[in-house]
Write a protein that holds these residues in place. Structure first.
Motif, PDB file in Angstrom:
ATOM      1  N   PHE A  42     -72.102 -34.240 -12.069  1.00 35.34           N
ATOM      2  CA  PHE A  42     -70.957 -34.568 -12.915  1.00 35.34           C
ATOM      3  C   PHE A  42     -69.635 -34.214 -12.244  1.00 35.34           C
ATOM      4  N   ASP A  43     -69.613 -33.184 -11.433  1.00 35.39           N
ATOM      5  CA  ASP A  43     -68.382 -32.768 -10.756  1.00 35.39           C
ATOM      6  C   ASP A  43     -67.838 -33.849  -9.833  1.00 35.39           C
ATOM      7  N   GLN A  44     -68.686 -34.793  -9.407  1.00 34.26           N
ATOM      8  CA  GLN A  44     -68.239 -35.858  -8.519  1.00 34.26           C
ATOM      9  C   GLN A  44     -67.298 -36.839  -9.217  1.00 34.26           C
ATOM     10  N   VAL A  45     -67.381 -36.932 -10.538  1.00 40.11           N
ATOM     11  CA  VAL A  45     -66.558 -37.897 -11.266  1.00 40.11           C
ATOM     12  C   VAL A  45     -65.614 -37.236 -12.265  1.00 40.11           C
ATOM     13  N   ASN A  46     -65.823 -35.989 -12.554  1.00 39.64           N
ATOM     14  CA  ASN A  46     -65.051 -35.303 -13.602  1.00 39.64           C
ATOM     15  C   ASN A  46     -63.557 -35.274 -13.318  1.00 39.64           C
ATOM     16  N   THR A  47     -63.179 -35.225 -12.043  1.00 33.95           N
ATOM     17  CA  THR A  47     -61.756 -35.110 -11.693  1.00 33.95           C
ATOM     18  C   THR A  47     -61.111 -36.448 -11.351  1.00 33.95           C
ATOM     19  N   LEU A  48     -61.861 -37.528 -11.404  1.00 33.52           N
ATOM     20  CA  LEU A  48     -61.282 -38.838 -11.098  1.00 33.52           C
ATOM     21  C   LEU A  48     -60.308 -39.254 -12.190  1.00 33.52           C
ATOM     22  N   HIS A  49     -59.167 -39.803 -11.796  1.00 30.19           N
ATOM     23  CA  HIS A  49     -58.105 -40.129 -12.760  1.00 30.19           C
ATOM     24  C   HIS A  49     -58.506 -41.254 -13.697  1.00 30.19           C
ATOM     25  N   CYS A  50     -59.468 -42.109 -13.292  1.00 34.87           N
ATOM     26  CA  CYS A  50     -59.834 -43.269 -14.110  1.00 34.87           C
ATOM     27  C   CYS A  50     -60.935 -42.955 -15.121  1.00 34.87           C
ATOM     28  N   ILE A  51     -61.438 -41.731 -15.125  1.00 33.34           N
ATOM     29  CA  ILE A  51     -62.509 -41.356 -16.046  1.00 33.34           C
ATOM     30  C   ILE A  51     -61.924 -40.561 -17.211  1.00 33.34           C
ATOM     31  N   GLY A  52     -61.979 -41.150 -18.425  1.00 38.56           N
ATOM     32  CA  GLY A  52     -61.469 -40.463 -19.609  1.00 38.56           C
ATOM     33  C   GLY A  52     -62.500 -39.514 -20.188  1.00 38.56           C
TER      34      GLY A  52
END
Length: 223
Positions: A42-52
């Motif tokens: 989950f940490d791979q996507v948690n900080t992406l700006h496009c993921i709410g």
């Protein structure tokens, strides 16, 4: 209707904002290369700006349990199952499908039995040839079909680029139509090429549909 879509409108080949678009394109390419990998944590996507927050919750649940309870719940509703069937009719989008559902039309048999629908020509063909168009096109056949169309387009307008876009460009192994992007460096050719190419393909292609537009979606723009 085609003139309503910007992608079909000829435009100048002179780019006035190259000093801005070039750096942005480089950043986009760098972003795509860096993040084009399998997500396992989950940490791979948690900080992406496009993921709410909502999307993050769904992704986390999928990575943890292998599925999403929200997705499974919605898939089992009558509305969703009917929408899946109705939107699979060529030319019928979500808004039309929802309107039909609210009228009590839940499947292709209901649609065919109802004589009060104001249908477009594409929708009429989609209903008439529903079973044929519902057959999946394997990726191997997409290559053959695209090569054939590319050769025929070259006969009509030499120098035209024909590229597969849409689902097959994103890696899908099968689909129900083929999206092709046609580009040419001459704006005067772009303005006239689509109609004549479709007419040419109608004479060449032998298929179950009377209109090649129903089988192959073509978008034309200036490269």
């Amino acid at each position: 209707l085609m003139h309503n879509y910007n992608c079909t409108c000829p435009c100048s080949l002179l780019m006035h904002n190259y000093n801005c678009t070039c750096p942005c394109s480089l950043l986009m390419h760098n972003y795509n290369c860096r993040h084009n990998r399998k997500v396992t944590h989950f940490d791979q996507v948690n900080t992406l700006h496009c993921i709410g927050q909502h999307s993050a919750h769904v992704i986390e649940e999928i990575l943890t349990t292998g599925s999403s309870s929200e997705v499974e719940e919605r898939k089992n509703t009558e509305w969703f199952q009917c929408m899946e069937v109705l939107t699979s009719i060529y030319g019928c989008g979500p808004a039309t499908a929802d309107k039909w559902y609210k009228r009590g039309l839940k499947n292709i048999e209901d649609i065919r039995a109802c004589g009060e629908l104001d249908l477009t020509e594409i929708q009429r063909l989609g209903i008439q040839y529903f079973e044929q168009l519902s057959c999946s096109i394997p990726r191997s056949e997409v290559v053959i079909i695209t090569d054939f169309i590319r050769g025929e387009v070259e006969k009509c307008y030499p120098g035209t680029s024909v590229e597969v876009v849409g689902g097959f460009r994103r890696g899908k192994q099968s689909g129900h139509d083929i999206d092709l992007l046609l580009t040419h460096c001459d704006p005067s050719i772009v303005a006239i090429m689509l109609e004549s190419i479709v007419e040419h393909l109608k004479k060449k292609v032998v298929c179950v549909c009377v209109c090649v537009c129903v089988c192959v979606c073509v978008c034309v723009c200036v490269c």
